[in-house]
Design a protein around this motif. Sequence first.
Motif, short mmCIF file in Angstrom:
data_model
loop_
_atom_site.label_atom_id
_atom_site.label_comp_id
_atom_site.label_asym_id
_atom_site.label_seq_id
_atom_site.Cartn_x
_atom_site.Cartn_y
_atom_site.Cartn_z
N PRO A 89 1.07 -1.28 -0.18
CA PRO A 89 -0.17 0.00 0.08
C PRO A 89 0.96 1.16 -0.14
O PRO A 89 1.89 1.37 0.93
CB PRO A 89 -0.59 -0.17 1.15
N ARG A 90 0.59 2.11 -0.89
CA ARG A 90 1.34 3.22 -0.96
C ARG A 90 1.09 4.33 -0.10
O ARG A 90 2.02 5.38 0.40
CB ARG A 90 0.90 3.98 -2.28
N THR A 91 -0.17 4.30 0.75
CA THR A 91 -0.51 5.48 1.63
C THR A 91 -1.24 4.80 2.79
O THR A 91 -1.84 3.90 2.68
CB THR A 91 -1.11 6.73 1.30
N ARG A 92 -1.19 5.43 4.02
CA ARG A 92 -2.32 5.16 5.09
C ARG A 92 -3.60 5.49 4.83
O ARG A 92 -3.73 6.52 5.48
CB ARG A 92 -1.55 5.09 6.22
N GLY A 93 -4.45 5.25 3.94
CA GLY A 93 -5.51 6.07 3.66
C GLY A 93 -5.64 6.54 2.25
O GLY A 93 -4.68 6.23 1.50
N CYS A 94 -6.90 6.88 1.77
CA CYS A 94 -6.92 7.18 0.38
C CYS A 94 -5.85 8.03 -0.04
O CYS A 94 -6.08 9.32 0.42
CB CYS A 94 -8.22 7.79 0.08
N GLU A 95 -5.27 7.71 -1.23
CA GLU A 95 -4.15 8.83 -1.37
C GLU A 95 -4.48 9.86 -2.10
O GLU A 95 -4.05 11.18 -1.47
CB GLU A 95 -3.38 7.93 -2.65
N GLU A 96 -5.82 10.01 -2.62
CA GLU A 96 -6.00 11.43 -3.35
C GLU A 96 -6.74 12.28 -2.29
O GLU A 96 -6.68 13.46 -2.06
CB GLU A 96 -6.87 11.26 -4.54
#
Length: 795
Positions: A722-729
């Motif tokens: 996963p790239r982020t801890r949450g929706c990236e946008e």
Amino acid sequence: MYPLASAAPPFLQEIVVLIAAGALVAYVGHRFRLVPIVGFLLAGALIGPNSLGLVKDLELVNSAAELGVILLLFSIGLEFSLEKLTRLKKLLFGGGGLQVGLASVGMMGLLMLFGVAWRPALFTGFLVALSSTAIVLKLLGDRGETSSEVGQVSLGLLIFQDLAVVMMVLLVPVLSGIGDTPWHFVEAFGKALGIIIAVLVVARRLMPRLLEVVARTCSPELFLLTVIAVCFGTAYLTSLAGVSVSLGAFLAGLVVSESRFSEHAFGEILPLQILFSATFFVSVGMLLDAGFLVQHLPEVLLAIVAVLVVKVVTTGISVLALGYRLPVAVESSLLLAQVGEFSFVLERSGRKLGLFPAGIPDGSHAFIAATVMLMVFTPLLSRLGVWAGRQLHRRRLIAVAQSGPSTDEAEALAAESFARFENHAIVAGYGEGARRLSRVLRGSGIPFLVITLSPQGANEAEAEGMAVLRGDYARQRTLRVAGVQRAKLLLVVDDEASRARHVVAVARMENPTLRLVARVRMVSEVDAVRSAGADIVVCEEMEGLVAVLTSVLEDYRQSPQDIEDNEEAVRRSGYAALRQPVSLEKPLLVCALEEGCLSWRKVTIRPGAAVVGETLETLVQRAGGALKLLELRRDGEAVPHVTEHTRFEADDELSLKGSAEAFERAAELFRAPSTEGLEPEERAAPPRTAAELIDTEATYEFHPRAGTGPCAHLDQLRPVRPRTRGCEECLKLHDTWVHLRLCLTCGKVGCCDDSKNKHATRHFHETGHPLICSLEPGEQWGWCYVDKVQLEREP
């Protein structure tokens, strides 16, 4: 001379009444959030000869008022320079000349429609064309907008109006029909212009040298006297040429501003300027005849409406003709919609020669009443102008966005709104931390603006009265629109470390003197953000430890200075003291533990404890008389006059002194029942959200259970992180989501279709990656967008 034992001089009573009334009414006005100018005007109307009659010597008051105008215009001149005025020459002569001409002719034409002869009609036009330099520049100065676009426009028009007063005074005898010829007027005007130029040229060469010599004496008394002599001397010399003393004082301020002692001079005269300027506004209020106002209210209201229409329309046309946009024209025209203080001087000159406003002998009373009322309403008109300008600018931005302009055009439009900001703070984003920080800043008086991409956040901030720039604050051009070159602080408080590092680096390149403050979550992120250019990096992980350390030091009664020094030592070099082993030979903290600090404790009474409702006497007896109450705090405030009969309440904070045995004997009184009958270790931890459970370092693999599907795109399944801890946008927009989904091809985290932004589905349409899985706790399913089938995960 007045002997020591004699009665007070006759003017002292009136001076005391004037100053005391001004201070009292200004204080009352402050409580009702009125600007001080309005309070001074109301004070003058209250104590003047037409109301309570407490002040009768108008000559004395008018003399003090003249000093106030001279000092006010001198201080305004100090804040500018000849270079700045050279840049305003288009505004000065183009805009100012057009505004004075249009206002004079417009009012003349309006009056002639009602049968007024052209001479008194033009004279009335002269009166209306002038605005109050003192009031307008005072309002702009209080708001810190003297250098803004509206401030520069207003200054240019006002300076020309002050110059035009010279011409108008010379024309009054001509208009009266009993004065000199027009050729005499041209000669006098040329003479006045020549003396002004001579004063500027000579003073600009002599002033820096003179102030340098005086400053070297290091005598504040001599420096103040010299500055005052320059101010009044220049004003007097220009008055010899028929130029107003106020314009002469402004010119004196300009020439002093050319020296490097302008700030010193401003600081020295500021107290005098405040005192005498207040006297001026009080004296203007004293001109109002409340009885005449009540008896002739319709005529006065008609005069006010006529002045407003003529001033707003002609000023707006003049500003638009110079190429300024509609919001600037509207704000400037409403700010300059009043009649100026020099109109009183002009009206008095005309009255002596038989010229009256609108050609009516009683017109002077109506003119004075309308003028004073417009001055009182000027702060309200100014706020209306600011509001109207923002609304017009916002509508234009929406229209430009809908019509699809070029990026340069859109950003040029946005830059107009923020040109007035300088020495301000920029809040990057409008997430939870920035939202709380902005609300604190809003009430502090610190100039700031918010940059955010979130439409919801921008609307919320604007609804609360904040200045908002819609855009990506990681972009160089957006930061320039926000005035980063003129800003004092940039605050990055809600971003992931990688984005915060990028924002800091871009801002640091744009403004090397900018103070950059960033907040990160983990200590491992501190060095990267600091190396990008941040001055202060606040780490949530370490600040918790700093807070704990501070609490420990307070409980051991260390001095506030020692606590502050220790906090600084811990934060120094990116919390290096907490991140690296500390040598016992050279400890970080050395505390002076005196006997009193060991026997002192701060105890909070928990709800349900046995001591709730008990008296201090009971507590001391229970401890065997060995406990002493030093302080009782309730609701954050110290309780005065504590006696042995004072009863304790839940959440009281006690500062107690005693032996360890005494505290042990009293312990049962402070013990509270455990919550819900559970022991502390048995209490369930609160459920964690999907975002909190995401591990960006772990690899996620999705293996569909045999028999689910059918799906023809399983070949695009990849082990992903996963790239982020949450929706990236949503994180970039500082927005919210409902559920989280993970792309099983690239690892991008997006929000579900129940969320308003639907970023997971958008990602599929943009990239063609067909497979996602749920990241919600307890959910083990995947989904194929192309085949529209749900996939069950192997247990």
